[in-house]
Enzyme design. Structure first.
Site, PDB file in Angstrom:
ATOM      1  N   ASP A 163      -7.614   5.946  -3.120  1.00 54.37           N
ATOM      2  CA  ASP A 163      -6.833   4.782  -2.697  1.00 54.37           C
ATOM      3  C   ASP A 163      -6.436   3.985  -3.937  1.00 54.37           C
ATOM      4  O   ASP A 163      -7.294   3.415  -4.614  1.00 54.37           O
ATOM      5  CB  ASP A 163      -7.677   3.925  -1.748  1.00 54.37           C
ATOM      6  CG  ASP A 163      -6.869   2.853  -1.046  1.00 54.37           C
ATOM      7  OD1 ASP A 163      -5.723   2.587  -1.476  1.00 54.37           O
ATOM      8  OD2 ASP A 163      -7.371   2.261  -0.075  1.00 54.37           O
ATOM      9  N   HIS A 223      -2.795   1.373   6.899  1.00 54.93           N
ATOM     10  CA  HIS A 223      -3.047   1.399   5.448  1.00 54.93           C
ATOM     11  C   HIS A 223      -2.741   2.805   4.962  1.00 54.93           C
ATOM     12  O   HIS A 223      -3.065   3.798   5.623  1.00 54.93           O
ATOM     13  CB  HIS A 223      -4.485   1.026   5.137  1.00 54.93           C
ATOM     14  CG  HIS A 223      -4.784   1.024   3.668  1.00 54.93           C
ATOM     15  ND1 HIS A 223      -3.953   0.440   2.743  1.00 54.93           N
ATOM     16  CD2 HIS A 223      -5.809   1.584   2.955  1.00 54.93           C
ATOM     17  CE1 HIS A 223      -4.455   0.600   1.528  1.00 54.93           C
ATOM     18  NE2 HIS A 223      -5.573   1.302   1.638  1.00 54.93           N
ATOM     19  N   CYS A 281       0.809  -1.223   0.000  1.00 56.55           N
ATOM     20  CA  CYS A 281       0.000   0.000   0.000  1.00 56.55           C
ATOM     21  C   CYS A 281       0.841   1.272   0.000  1.00 56.55           C
ATOM     22  O   CYS A 281       0.529   2.233  -0.711  1.00 56.55           O
ATOM     23  CB  CYS A 281      -0.988  -0.006   1.162  1.00 56.55           C
ATOM     24  SG  CYS A 281      -0.239   0.104   2.803  1.00 56.55           S
TER      25      CYS A 281
END
Length: 753
Positions: free
Chosen positions: A421, A398, A340
């Site tokens: 994202d 995250h 991530c």
């Protein structure tokens, strides 16, 4: 210095810088999308804007006078001064780079004296694969007495014999990308004959978003923020847990020559229409889905959380985006591997290179709930042992992104930071993409504004419900943890290396009326419902504490106190498991089951400990320890449930340089590392890079590093650009990763050379 030849796809003899550069760019649609577009989209056979220097329709009659036409001999784009004024001087690409909505100067030298009365000049800026004026990809720029950035235009500053000086204004909503520049002249002879000529300038011009222009949707008011989120080449990304942060320095390197070229290649691959390439909303959304490699057409970076990276580069071994983008551009396929924070870092590079203010954002305890449809669930057996493989995904941390721009597609008040994202977690609307969503909208639970707002809202809001599962599969909810998602939301603070807490930007204070109202509003737009847990008598006070020491050992303690005047029997199960940061268990390390008899008003404790040597070599470098606790009071049915991640504090590399560095000359960076663990470190590697620095090969540490032992290495770097630069190094081995260090060096001209 520009070392551009390494990007050539099919090198061939070219005349100009721009034509050389076009060879790197290549036929992007053919290379990235495949040449056979028949049946999938219209493929026009004719170009409505031919690029010949002298069009057939423009050719003069053979008997007309040669001196009648006004022919440009050369165009001076004043690259140095214009790039300085447009804050693009740091880009290694040698062409003229402009920020839209801002004027620039150019000069044209003709083959004869320019006549204000009889000669007319029209500049044409042409972009796109099939340029057409009707699509806004052929922009005629005419003389205008009053320039304003609502439209293209130019002023004639002076005409000195054969030289004409112009001030050109680009529109604040101009298409972002690479342009060809044409100069069209019209001359009216004494007998009224019109003679035309078209000249194509050899060097292309690049137009970027402009955060300094108030009319541009990406405008940022504070200069310190523009410096941080557009011009800053390095940054910090927060990893770890709520209680123990781990900071990764990152080289965004958005001015490195490959980064803008790769960004435009990604923009081309996104298949976003030419006219939409001036809108940051669509640019961010479409390019985000290409940064991850989960689409059938491929993308930049392949995600991998398995711990097995032998056929690529481990996610934690990257220090910057340039190497990732270069490999993608040269090989035209997904780069192995990323997680991530690497996805978010590459996105930051790409969008900063285009001029969109962008930053990385970390949320600790991030839920993975595709539409905020249900609480996160954890499952336990009747005897109080966790069923770890069935738990919903709650990541220790995250990382996603925010970009700053206005939202004219939303009601007033939703401009500013927009969250998106790029990590391929969930297929939303048919593709792996998420956002951009107004951060204000997320905070207020307004999930109806689209672009996957439900997913982003779920990442920072939600509860975890613990269920007991019997042998027949029947489930009973026994405990609920509230407010555990979206903790310590973090980004790098402006102008410092410290952490800025963004939690209040994403959610209201825990337990406040505003938070309760927001959750109630959000539940109206999804299938989530409240779950009540049957209350029990609670007269045992449980307190959990746990930590991993610097040497790698860990201890977890459950304290119990009987506050009643009746004896209580408490059954406790505790286990330690190695896990990924995504919450996926890998190996069980140790467990214990005990029964404690607590007399009235007495205390007791249950402890689980492990030495580093007992487990460190049986797990991979990126795993850490998760503690599971289930305590049940026999007489009352009271339960205490805990699931906590313990991270070892990371050592750091010490970096040191002597004096200043010179452009084009090697200089030394000394590295020192002390092994803090109680076990040897084996199979070590060191990576180092910096913005505007020639990349160097990975350095292998030739021997194991004993506990407490210090090692020293020296690595040479060669800078390509002037200025104060951060140098980033990382160390990884079989036992640990994310060991990093940073130093700064002033890069100056080599006066002797």
């Amino acid at each position: 210095m520009l070392h551009k030849e390494k990007y050539d796809i099919q090198p061939e003899a070219r005349v100009s810088l721009s034509e050389k550069f076009a060879s790197y760019y290549g036929n992007l649609r053919g290379l990235l999308l495949g040449s056979n577009l028949s049946g999938r989209r219209a493929t026009p056979q004719e170009n409505l804007f031919p690029e010949e220097a002298q069009l057939t329709s423009f050719k003069k009659d053979k008997e007309s006078k040669e001196e009648g036409q006004l022919k440009p001999k050369s165009v001076d784009l004043n690259r140095y001064l214009n790039r300085l004024a447009h804050r693009t001087k740091e880009y290694e690409i040698p062409n003229l780079l402009l920020r839209r909505g801002q004027a620039f100067d150019l000069s044209i030298i003709f083959d004869r004296t320019f006549s204000r009365q009889d000669d007319t000049i029209v500049l044409k800026f042409v972009t796109g694969s099939q340029p057409r004026q009707s699509k806004g990809t052929v922009v005629p720029v005419k003389m205008d007495t009053n320039l304003n950035n609502s439209q293209w235009g130019y002023q004639l500053l002076s005409a000195e014999d054969r030289k004409v000086n112009l001030k050109v204004m680009t529109a604040h909503d101009a298409i972002v990308g690479r342009y060809h520049l044409f100069v069209e002249t019209t001359h009216v002879t004494e007998d009224g004959t019109i003679e035309k000529y078209r000249y194509r300038h050899n060097d292309d011009v690049y137009i970027l978003f402009n955060p300094w222009c108030q009319e541009d949707p990406v405008f940022l008011e504070e200069e310190t923020q523009r410096q941080e989120y557009v011009l800053k080449e390095t940054g910090r990304i927060w990893l770890g847990t709520v209680g123990k942060f781990c900071v990764r320095p990152w080289n965004f390197g958005q001015f490195d020559d490959i980064c803008l070229i790769a960004a435009l290649a990604i923009l081309e691959k996104s298949e976003l229409g030419d006219q939409a390439r001036g809108n940051p909303i669509y640019v961010v959304r479409q390019m985000s889905k290409v940064i991850n490699n989960n689409e059938r057409d491929g993308g930049v970076l392949l995600g991998n959380w398995s711990g097995k990276y032998d056929d690529g580069v481990a996610p934690y071994a990257w220090n910057g985006s340039s190497a990732i983008l270069e490999e993608f551009y040269k090989k035209r396929k997904g780069v192995k591997y990323g997680q991530c924070w690497t996805f978010a870092a590459v996105a930051t590079t790409v969008f900063r290179s285009l001029g969109i203010p962008t930053r990385c954002v970390t949320s600790f305890k991030a839920a993975h709930d595709s539409d905020y449809s249900s609480p996160m669930d954890a499952y336990w057996t009747l005897d109080g042992k966790p069923r770890k493989s069935s738990d919903d995904a709650i990541w220790d941390f995250h990382v996603w992104n925010e970009s700053w721009f206005r939202r004219p597609d939303l009601p007033p008040g939703y401009d500013g930071w927009q969250a998106f994202d790029v990590t391929p977690q969930e297929c939303l609307e048919g593709v792996f993409t998420c956002g951009p969503c107004s951060v204000k909208g997320i905070r207020q639970g307004e999930l109806y504004y689209g672009f996957d707002a439900k997913f982003l809202f779920a990442e920072v809001n939600g509860d975890r419900v613990h269920w007991i599962v019997d042998s027949d599969g029947n489930m009973t909810p026994v405990a609920k943890e509230t407010g555990i998602m979206g903790r310590c939301i973090s980004t790098k603070a402006v102008s410092t290396i410290s952490r800025e807490d963004l939690t209040n930007a994403y959610k209201f204070s825990e337990g406040s009326k505003e938070e309760n109202d927001t959750i109630a509003k959000a539940e109206q737009f999804c299938s989530r419902h409240s779950l009540d847990i049957e209350p029990t008598k609670e007269d045992i006070t449980f307190t959990f504490s746990g930590d991993a020491t610097r040497v790698g050992d860990f201890t977890a303690i459950l304290d119990m106190e009987n506050t009643s005047d009746i004896q209580r029997v408490v059954n406790v199960y505790m286990c330690a498991t190695s896990c990924r940061y995504t919450g996926i268990p890998v190996n069980e390390i140790k467990d214990t089951s005990t029964t404690s008899i607590l007399e009235p008003y007495t205390k007791d404790m249950v402890t689980i400990t492990a030495k580093c040597a007992d487990f460190i070599n049986s797990i991979d470098a990126e795993s850490h320890v998760n503690i599971y606790v289930m305590a049940t009071v026999k007489e009352t049915g009271q339960r205490f449930v805990k699931h906590e991640a313990l991270w070892v504090e990371k050592p750091h590399l010490e970096l040191k340089t002597e004096g200043s560095a010179h452009v084009g000359k090697l200089f030394d960076v000394a590295i020192k590392l002390v092994n803090p663990l109680s076990v040897p470190l084996t199979g070590g590697y060191i990576n180092m890079e910096g913005p505007g620095m020639q990349r160097v090969a990975t350095v292998k540490v030739k021997k194991s590093i004993a506990p407490g032992e210090e090692i020293r290495e020296t690595i040479q770097l060669k800078p390509r650009r002037l200025g104060r630069k951060e140098i980033i190094a990382s160390f990884q081995c079989k036992q640990v990763c994310d060991v990093t260090g940073v130093t700064e060096v002033d890069v100056v001209e080599d006066t002797k050379g």
